[in-house]
Design a protein around this motif. Structure first.
Motif, PDB file in Angstrom:
ATOM      1  N   LEU A   8      35.461 -46.172   2.496  1.00 57.49           N
ATOM      2  CA  LEU A   8      34.214 -46.530   3.154  1.00 57.49           C
ATOM      3  C   LEU A   8      33.108 -46.719   2.136  1.00 57.49           C
ATOM      4  O   LEU A   8      32.335 -47.671   2.201  1.00 57.49           O
ATOM      5  CB  LEU A   8      33.817 -45.428   4.141  1.00 57.49           C
ATOM      6  N   ARG A   9      33.049 -45.854   1.161  1.00 56.97           N
ATOM      7  CA  ARG A   9      31.978 -45.911   0.172  1.00 56.97           C
ATOM      8  C   ARG A   9      32.193 -47.033  -0.845  1.00 56.97           C
ATOM      9  O   ARG A   9      31.268 -47.714  -1.216  1.00 56.97           O
ATOM     10  CB  ARG A   9      31.899 -44.585  -0.583  1.00 56.97           C
ATOM     11  N   ALA A  10      33.437 -47.186  -1.328  1.00 54.48           N
ATOM     12  CA  ALA A  10      33.632 -48.019  -2.512  1.00 54.48           C
ATOM     13  C   ALA A  10      34.287 -49.357  -2.238  1.00 54.48           C
ATOM     14  O   ALA A  10      34.186 -50.252  -3.047  1.00 54.48           O
ATOM     15  CB  ALA A  10      34.472 -47.256  -3.538  1.00 54.48           C
ATOM     16  N   ALA A  11      34.963 -49.510  -1.119  1.00 55.37           N
ATOM     17  CA  ALA A  11      35.754 -50.720  -0.941  1.00 55.37           C
ATOM     18  C   ALA A  11      35.223 -51.641   0.135  1.00 55.37           C
ATOM     19  O   ALA A  11      35.791 -52.694   0.346  1.00 55.37           O
ATOM     20  CB  ALA A  11      37.198 -50.352  -0.618  1.00 55.37           C
ATOM     21  N   GLY A  12      34.183 -51.243   0.851  1.00 54.29           N
ATOM     22  CA  GLY A  12      33.657 -52.245   1.770  1.00 54.29           C
ATOM     23  C   GLY A  12      33.158 -51.693   3.067  1.00 54.29           C
ATOM     24  O   GLY A  12      33.733 -51.968   4.111  1.00 54.29           O
ATOM     25  N   LEU A  13      32.079 -50.889   3.076  1.00 59.91           N
ATOM     26  CA  LEU A  13      31.609 -50.346   4.337  1.00 59.91           C
ATOM     27  C   LEU A  13      31.087 -51.447   5.237  1.00 59.91           C
ATOM     28  O   LEU A  13      31.193 -51.375   6.450  1.00 59.91           O
ATOM     29  CB  LEU A  13      30.542 -49.274   4.120  1.00 59.91           C
ATOM     30  N   ALA A  14      30.550 -52.503   4.654  1.00 56.91           N
ATOM     31  CA  ALA A  14      30.133 -53.637   5.480  1.00 56.91           C
ATOM     32  C   ALA A  14      31.277 -54.610   5.621  1.00 56.91           C
ATOM     33  O   ALA A  14      31.668 -54.958   6.722  1.00 56.91           O
ATOM     34  CB  ALA A  14      28.923 -54.326   4.863  1.00 56.91           C
ATOM     35  N   ALA A  15      31.832 -55.050   4.526  1.00 57.47           N
ATOM     36  CA  ALA A  15      32.993 -55.921   4.565  1.00 57.47           C
ATOM     37  C   ALA A  15      33.503 -56.082   3.151  1.00 57.47           C
ATOM     38  O   ALA A  15      32.728 -56.204   2.221  1.00 57.47           O
ATOM     39  CB  ALA A  15      32.635 -57.288   5.129  1.00 57.47           C
ATOM     40  N   VAL A  16      34.822 -56.087   3.001  1.00 59.94           N
ATOM     41  CA  VAL A  16      35.373 -56.254   1.672  1.00 59.94           C
ATOM     42  C   VAL A  16      35.009 -57.618   1.120  1.00 59.94           C
ATOM     43  O   VAL A  16      34.688 -57.770  -0.046  1.00 59.94           O
ATOM     44  CB  VAL A  16      36.899 -56.054   1.695  1.00 59.94           C
ATOM     45  N   VAL A  17      35.041 -58.631   1.982  1.00 64.02           N
ATOM     46  CA  VAL A  17      34.615 -59.931   1.491  1.00 64.02           C
ATOM     47  C   VAL A  17      33.313 -60.368   2.118  1.00 64.02           C
ATOM     48  O   VAL A  17      32.622 -61.232   1.624  1.00 64.02           O
ATOM     49  CB  VAL A  17      35.698 -61.006   1.716  1.00 64.02           C
ATOM     50  N   THR A 237      23.655 -43.245   0.926  1.00 65.77           N
ATOM     51  CA  THR A 237      23.702 -44.582   0.353  1.00 65.77           C
ATOM     52  C   THR A 237      25.128 -44.909  -0.028  1.00 65.77           C
ATOM     53  O   THR A 237      25.810 -44.103  -0.663  1.00 65.77           O
ATOM     54  CB  THR A 237      22.800 -44.698  -0.884  1.00 65.77           C
ATOM     55  N   GLY A 238      25.590 -46.075   0.373  1.00 67.57           N
ATOM     56  CA  GLY A 238      26.927 -46.518   0.041  1.00 67.57           C
ATOM     57  C   GLY A 238      26.884 -47.874  -0.635  1.00 67.57           C
ATOM     58  O   GLY A 238      25.839 -48.518  -0.713  1.00 67.57           O
ATOM     59  N   SER A 239      28.026 -48.304  -1.128  1.00 68.58           N
ATOM     60  CA  SER A 239      28.132 -49.590  -1.810  1.00 68.58           C
ATOM     61  C   SER A 239      29.316 -50.347  -1.255  1.00 68.58           C
ATOM     62  O   SER A 239      30.376 -49.761  -0.996  1.00 68.58           O
ATOM     63  CB  SER A 239      28.299 -49.388  -3.320  1.00 68.58           C
ATOM     64  N   SER A 240      29.146 -51.650  -1.059  1.00 71.58           N
ATOM     65  CA  SER A 240      30.211 -52.500  -0.535  1.00 71.58           C
ATOM     66  C   SER A 240      30.471 -53.650  -1.481  1.00 71.58           C
ATOM     67  O   SER A 240      29.544 -54.199  -2.074  1.00 71.58           O
ATOM     68  CB  SER A 240      29.824 -53.084   0.829  1.00 71.58           C
ATOM     69  N   LEU A 241      31.738 -54.043  -1.586  1.00 73.43           N
ATOM     70  CA  LEU A 241      32.076 -55.262  -2.288  1.00 73.43           C
ATOM     71  C   LEU A 241      31.845 -56.434  -1.349  1.00 73.43           C
ATOM     72  O   LEU A 241      32.383 -56.469  -0.250  1.00 73.43           O
ATOM     73  CB  LEU A 241      33.542 -55.239  -2.744  1.00 73.43           C
ATOM     74  N   VAL A 242      31.037 -57.385  -1.777  1.00 74.39           N
ATOM     75  CA  VAL A 242      30.740 -58.558  -0.971  1.00 74.39           C
ATOM     76  C   VAL A 242      30.901 -59.798  -1.841  1.00 74.39           C
ATOM     77  O   VAL A 242      31.276 -59.711  -3.010  1.00 74.39           O
ATOM     78  CB  VAL A 242      29.322 -58.486  -0.368  1.00 74.39           C
ATOM     79  N   LEU A 243      30.624 -60.941  -1.280  1.00 78.08           N
ATOM     80  CA  LEU A 243      30.801 -62.198  -1.987  1.00 78.08           C
ATOM     81  C   LEU A 243      30.051 -62.193  -3.310  1.00 78.08           C
ATOM     82  O   LEU A 243      28.830 -62.133  -3.348  1.00 78.08           O
ATOM     83  CB  LEU A 243      30.312 -63.347  -1.106  1.00 78.08           C
ATOM     84  N   GLY A 244      30.780 -62.178  -4.417  1.00 80.45           N
ATOM     85  CA  GLY A 244      30.187 -62.295  -5.736  1.00 80.45           C
ATOM     86  C   GLY A 244      29.705 -61.014  -6.370  1.00 80.45           C
ATOM     87  O   GLY A 244      29.249 -61.023  -7.508  1.00 80.45           O
ATOM     88  N   GLY A 245      29.775 -59.872  -5.680  1.00 82.18           N
ATOM     89  CA  GLY A 245      29.267 -58.654  -6.296  1.00 82.18           C
ATOM     90  C   GLY A 245      29.341 -57.458  -5.365  1.00 82.18           C
ATOM     91  O   GLY A 245      30.264 -57.319  -4.574  1.00 82.18           O
ATOM     92  N   ALA A 246      28.349 -56.578  -5.467  1.00 83.25           N
ATOM     93  CA  ALA A 246      28.291 -55.376  -4.652  1.00 83.25           C
ATOM     94  C   ALA A 246      26.943 -55.298  -3.958  1.00 83.25           C
ATOM     95  O   ALA A 246      25.951 -55.853  -4.424  1.00 83.25           O
ATOM     96  CB  ALA A 246      28.521 -54.126  -5.506  1.00 83.25           C
ATOM     97  N   MET A 247      26.900 -54.602  -2.826  1.00 85.98           N
ATOM     98  CA  MET A 247      25.693 -54.498  -2.038  1.00 85.98           C
ATOM     99  C   MET A 247      25.476 -53.036  -1.656  1.00 85.98           C
ATOM    100  O   MET A 247      26.413 -52.331  -1.282  1.00 85.98           O
ATOM    101  CB  MET A 247      25.827 -55.351  -0.768  1.00 85.98           C
ATOM    102  N   GLN A 248      24.232 -52.584  -1.788  1.00 86.32           N
ATOM    103  CA  GLN A 248      23.872 -51.247  -1.350  1.00 86.32           C
ATOM    104  C   GLN A 248      23.557 -51.256   0.142  1.00 86.32           C
ATOM    105  O   GLN A 248      22.989 -52.221   0.667  1.00 86.32           O
ATOM    106  CB  GLN A 248      22.651 -50.741  -2.125  1.00 86.32           C
TER     107      GLN A 248
END
Length: 315
Positions: A8-17, A237-248
């Motif tokens: 959840l924290r590191a691989a995509g709490l919003a969406a992996v892509v 605070t978490g971080s997600s992998l998104v298109l082109g980078g990461a998002m807080q």
């Protein structure tokens, strides 16, 4: 920290892509050529990565890579570095301007390529893919998936998943027969994707069903506000992998979430900033919604079939 929380924290709490969302009305994207090796389905394939999102080993123009199967991506995507590493004779470009948007509002300009992809039991010929910088999604330190198979492929197939066993299968749409223990879930088709209505602490919310998202649910800030989640409750605070980078993003707990006749309690929900974009979802329903359920996606028909939780059998 348990593995589910780490994902959840590191691989995509919003969406992996995050979904590659383009203005479909401005693009012409022909269907790929699909050829099954035997029968009308692939064998059950084990996930290629340890993450809970579906990934498969594929060969693209003779090169072995891992592909993410993503119902949240409107079109297929090839990482720019992978495309440039292909032999020059195998590079097939086509000039078509496109703009890709990811969760959080990040955007990229790109071109297109036609590539041949094979996986066990299925050949995908003349797959048109956007050439984009996928960042950590494609890097060895990230998800290491430099190819994304999106809705342009999946709308011509049935995607069957058994998350408990970490297996995936692709089936010809005309050959799919719904197993008796899978029941239709209430969804509607929009932009080639599936929109499900979930409730968050009793408030109805619409979310895209996104196999590229690892967590159960993520909401943009406006939707989270409407659902009553931004009421001063504790946040992390978490971080997600998104298109082109990461998002807080903020992470907070919803007391209840319901989806497909099942109640989930004490659900961690990601809340992300999202600028207004046409046809962009207010929520993403990810793979944790299917952690103990088998599921079949028929994007072409706008149908979703799921088993009840704790049913781990395979028909």
């Amino acid at each position: 920290m348990n593995r589910r929380h780490l994902l959840l924290r590191a691989a995509g709490l919003a969406a992996v892509v995050g979904g590659a969302w383009w203005a479909r009305e401005t693009l012409f994207w022909p269907a790929p050529d699909l050829a099954f090796a035997e029968g009308e389905a692939t064998p059950w394939l084990r996930y290629a990565r340890r993450a809970n999102v579906p990934t498969v080993n594929v060969r693209i123009e003779g090169r072995e890579v891992i592909a993410l199967i993503d119902t949240g991506a409107q079109y297929s995507v090839i990482d720019r570095r992978l495309f440039e590493a292909l032999p020059a004779r195998r590079r097939s470009l086509f000039d078509m301007p496109l703009v890709a948007y990811g969760v959080g509002g990040g955007s990229q300009m790109g071109r297109g390529a036609a590539v041949d992809v094979t996986l066990p039991g299925l050949a995908i010929g003349a797959l048109r893919a956007a050439i984009l910088d996928l960042g950590p999604l494609a890097s060895e330190s990230g998800l290491n998936t430099p190819l994304i198979l999106g809705r342009d492929v999946l709308e011509h197939l049935v995607l069957a998943l058994d998350p408990a066993r970490r297996h995936v299968r692709l089936i010809a749409r005309e050959a799919f027969v719904r197993p008796p223990d899978l029941a239709p879930a209430e969804v509607r088709r929009s932009g080639g994707g599936l929109i499900a209505e979930v409730t968050v602490e009793g408030v109805a919310v619409r979310a895209v069903v996104d196999t590229g998202a690892s967590s159960l649910l993520a909401l943009d800030k406006a939707t989270a506000q409407t659902a009553g989640l931004l009421d001063g409750r504790p946040q992390e605070t978490g971080s997600s992998l998104v298109l082109g980078g990461a998002m807080q993003a903020a992470v907070l707990e919803a007391r209840t979430v319901t989806f497909a006749d099942h109640l989930y309690r004490q659900v961690q929900v990601g809340v992300f900033d999202q600028p207004p974009l046409p046809h962009f979802p207010g929520g993403l329903l990810g793979m944790e919604a299917f952690a103990d359920r088998r599921v079949a996606f028929d994007l072409g028909a706008g149908e979703l079939h799921v088993s009840q939780p704790l049913d781990l059998t395979v028909g």
